[in-house]
Scaffold this motif. Structure first.
Motif, mmCIF file in Angstrom:
data_model
loop_
_atom_site.group_PDB
_atom_site.id
_atom_site.type_symbol
_atom_site.label_atom_id
_atom_site.label_comp_id
_atom_site.label_asym_id
_atom_site.label_seq_id
_atom_site.Cartn_x
_atom_site.Cartn_y
_atom_site.Cartn_z
ATOM 1 N N GLY A 23 0.835 -1.194 0.000
ATOM 2 C CA GLY A 23 0.000 0.000 0.000
ATOM 3 C C GLY A 23 0.871 1.246 0.000
ATOM 4 N N VAL A 24 0.299 2.380 0.368
ATOM 5 C CA VAL A 24 1.046 3.632 0.391
ATOM 6 C C VAL A 24 2.243 3.482 1.326
ATOM 7 C CG1 VAL A 24 0.959 6.091 0.906
ATOM 8 C CG2 VAL A 24 -1.059 4.960 -0.062
ATOM 9 N N PRO A 25 3.444 3.641 0.822
ATOM 10 C CA PRO A 25 4.630 3.432 1.662
ATOM 11 C C PRO A 25 4.764 4.487 2.757
ATOM 12 C CG PRO A 25 5.261 4.300 -0.480
ATOM 13 C CD PRO A 25 3.804 3.977 -0.569
ATOM 14 N N PRO A 26 5.508 4.194 3.801
ATOM 15 C CA PRO A 26 5.626 5.107 4.945
ATOM 16 C C PRO A 26 6.641 6.215 4.722
ATOM 17 C CG PRO A 26 6.902 3.146 5.370
ATOM 18 C CD PRO A 26 6.204 2.909 4.055
ATOM 19 N N TYR A 27 6.577 6.830 3.551
ATOM 20 C CA TYR A 27 7.443 7.957 3.252
ATOM 21 C C TYR A 27 6.635 9.235 3.433
ATOM 22 C CZ TYR A 27 9.662 4.163 0.537
ATOM 23 O OH TYR A 27 10.201 2.977 0.127
ATOM 24 N N ARG A 28 7.177 10.178 4.182
ATOM 25 C CA ARG A 28 6.436 11.405 4.457
ATOM 26 C C ARG A 28 6.049 12.128 3.170
ATOM 27 N NH1 ARG A 28 8.544 16.280 8.476
ATOM 28 N NH2 ARG A 28 6.697 17.628 8.242
ATOM 29 N N GLU A 29 6.989 12.200 2.222
ATOM 30 C CA GLU A 29 6.698 12.894 0.963
ATOM 31 C C GLU A 29 5.562 12.216 0.205
ATOM 32 O OE1 GLU A 29 8.648 13.012 -3.358
ATOM 33 O OE2 GLU A 29 10.022 13.657 -1.790
ATOM 34 N N THR A 30 5.621 10.892 0.138
ATOM 35 C CA THR A 30 4.608 10.153 -0.614
ATOM 36 C C THR A 30 3.242 10.252 0.058
ATOM 37 O OG1 THR A 30 6.285 8.622 -1.423
ATOM 38 C CG2 THR A 30 3.990 7.894 -1.543
ATOM 39 N N GLN A 31 3.192 10.080 1.369
ATOM 40 C CA GLN A 31 1.924 10.197 2.074
ATOM 41 C C GLN A 31 1.350 11.607 1.932
ATOM 42 O OE1 GLN A 31 2.860 8.845 6.068
ATOM 43 N NE2 GLN A 31 2.601 6.698 5.492
ATOM 44 N N GLY A 32 2.227 12.620 1.958
ATOM 45 C CA GLY A 32 1.776 13.993 1.765
ATOM 46 C C GLY A 32 1.250 14.221 0.364
ATOM 47 N N TYR A 33 1.918 13.597 -0.621
ATOM 48 C CA TYR A 33 1.482 13.759 -2.006
ATOM 49 C C TYR A 33 0.085 13.170 -2.209
ATOM 50 C CZ TYR A 33 1.247 13.384 -7.045
ATOM 51 O OH TYR A 33 0.835 13.490 -8.349
ATOM 52 N N VAL A 34 -0.122 11.969 -1.707
ATOM 53 C CA VAL A 34 -1.432 11.317 -1.840
ATOM 54 C C VAL A 34 -2.513 12.162 -1.169
ATOM 55 C CG1 VAL A 34 -2.807 9.298 -1.223
ATOM 56 C CG2 VAL A 34 -0.446 9.004 -2.012
ATOM 57 N N LYS A 35 -2.249 12.604 0.063
ATOM 58 C CA LYS A 35 -3.224 13.423 0.792
ATOM 59 C C LYS A 35 -3.524 14.716 0.048
ATOM 60 C CE LYS A 35 -3.730 16.080 5.081
ATOM 61 N NZ LYS A 35 -3.069 16.496 6.349
ATOM 62 N N ASN A 36 -2.484 15.367 -0.460
ATOM 63 C CA ASN A 36 -2.676 16.659 -1.113
ATOM 64 C C ASN A 36 -3.442 16.551 -2.417
ATOM 65 O OD1 ASN A 36 -1.371 17.923 0.962
ATOM 66 N ND2 ASN A 36 0.547 18.244 -0.134
ATOM 67 N N ILE A 37 -3.117 15.568 -3.231
ATOM 68 C CA ILE A 37 -3.832 15.431 -4.507
ATOM 69 C C ILE A 37 -5.292 15.084 -4.270
ATOM 70 C CG2 ILE A 37 -4.044 14.055 -6.617
ATOM 71 C CD1 ILE A 37 -1.858 16.135 -6.745
ATOM 72 N N GLN A 38 -5.580 14.183 -3.338
ATOM 73 C CA GLN A 38 -6.970 13.834 -3.079
ATOM 74 C C GLN A 38 -7.733 15.015 -2.473
ATOM 75 O OE1 GLN A 38 -6.724 10.017 -0.922
ATOM 76 N NE2 GLN A 38 -7.136 9.002 -2.859
ATOM 77 N N ALA A 39 -7.082 15.809 -1.625
ATOM 78 C CA ALA A 39 -7.736 17.005 -1.073
ATOM 79 C C ALA A 39 -7.951 18.047 -2.161
ATOM 80 C CB ALA A 39 -6.892 17.589 0.064
ATOM 81 N N LEU A 40 -6.934 18.253 -3.002
ATOM 82 C CA LEU A 40 -7.049 19.224 -4.078
ATOM 83 C C LEU A 40 -8.114 18.802 -5.082
ATOM 84 C CD1 LEU A 40 -5.758 21.887 -4.956
ATOM 85 C CD2 LEU A 40 -4.073 20.573 -6.260
#
Length: 349
Positions: A166-183
């Motif tokens: 699943g979504v790996p435990p990388y801060r950048e990657t988790q932030g990217y997923v959250k930001n795109i879905q929020a945007l």
């Protein structure tokens, strides 16, 4: 993305008082924006995308189940702000910010002219969707949210998603997923009959703006001591929301995408209201104010004027944004030259 990638009153005062009272009462409701749905049938909210690109994004945004027109629009906005001539220091080119190596594999002739042109908006939009869907296929057997896994693969590479289940435990990657879905929620049209929740920070933002009434306008003003506490339009709105813990971009047209977009008849105190020279292009937004109710806003209008109550019934009224914390946080950060300086970590595949 770096698609990445390799791998305007005196008469207003009474009205405003009513509006502000209402917002204090209603301001306890948390803003959630449009609920995220795992469906590519979500419609684009009006005026969030330049009219010349809307139909192409709607067409290619349903290429596979893991993407949607609002999500595809969110990616393109974060990559380039819909600028087909965008160029990054990482040598990523066009609206979708492809590296040449990735373009060689995923470049798509979106307009049927027989060419795959990295600078052509139609081709870039089609290629962004094609690349997304290829990544979705690569991680299709990974459990969990299929769209989140696809976005994670876009940022960190498919192998990282597969390896981590699943979504790996990388801060950048988790932030990217959250930001795109929020945007993406900011770009999504509300369902028929639905309403958009009022921001709980709206009352505080209005209160801050009211304390600045009568302050002189200053082009580029952010209320700094060195500026004698003066503001321009977007400097005022930015400071108002910063006072309640929400950081907005500096300029008006970037603030436009900081939340979902209520229609004119859905306006509530605390909404940002925008004005533009082109009624079909958010990139032409040049003025913003804070709506206070009854058809009025608080704004910093222009040089020689003071922060005041103005009517929103002006010729260039463009639309409104109901600011949310998640929506503001998801916005890309731009440099002084207009280039995007955040949200572009390249994939590692």
């Amino acid at each position: 993305m770096v698609l990445r990638k390799a791998g305007a009153a005196a008469g207003a005062a009474a009205v405003v008082a009513v509006g502000f009272t209402a917002v204090v009462v209603l301001g306890t409701y948390a803003a959630s924006g449009t609920p995220r749905q795992a469906s590519n049938h979500l419609a684009l909210s009006g005026k969030t995308v330049p009219a010349e690109y809307r139909s192409t994004i709607e067409r290619w945004g349903v290429l596979c189940a893991e993407i949607s027109p609002p999500m595809l629009a969110a990616q393109l906005y974060q990559e380039s702000g819909f600028d087909p001539r965008a160029k990054s220091p990482a040598k990523a080119y066009g609206m979708a910010q492809f590296l040449e190596g990735t373009w060689a594999t995923y470049g798509t002739d979106g307009n049927g002219d027989g060419k795959r042109d990295i600078w052509d908006p139609s081709d870039a939009i089609a290629s962004a969707a094609t690349y997304d869907c290829a990544l979705a296929k690569d991680v299709s057997k990974v459990p969990g949210d299929r769209q989140a896994n696809m976005l994670a693969a876009y940022n960190a590479g498919p192998y990282a998603v597969i390896k981590n289940g699943g979504v790996p435990p990388y801060r950048e990657t988790q932030g990217y997923v959250k930001n795109i879905q929020a945007l993406a929620r900011n770009f999504t049209a509300p369902a028929v009959g639905s309403s958009i929740s009022l921001s709980r920070q709206a009352a505080g933002a209005i209160y801050y703006a009211q304390t600045k009434l009568g302050t002189d306008y200053l082009w580029g003003g952010e209320g700094l001591p060195s500026q004698n506490g003066r503001f321009d339009c977007s400097g005022l709105t930015r400071a108002a929301f910063e006072s309640v813990g929400i950081t907005l971009p500096r300029v008006a047209n970037d603030q436009w995408n900081a939340g979902p977009h209520p229609s004119r008849d859905q306006l509530s105190p605390g909404d940002l209201v925008f004005f533009a020279s082109d009624p079909e292009d958010p990139r032409s937004i040049h003025h913003v104010g804070i709506y206070v109710g009854g058809g009025y806003m608080i704004d910093a209008p222009h040089t020689g004027a003071k922060i005041r109550y103005d009517t929103i019934d002006q010729r260039e009224y463009y639309g409104a944004t109901r600011v949310t914390a998640d929506g503001a946080e998801a916005l890309p950060v731009r440099g002084d030259d207009g280039s995007i300086t955040a949200g572009q970590g390249p994939a590692k595949s």
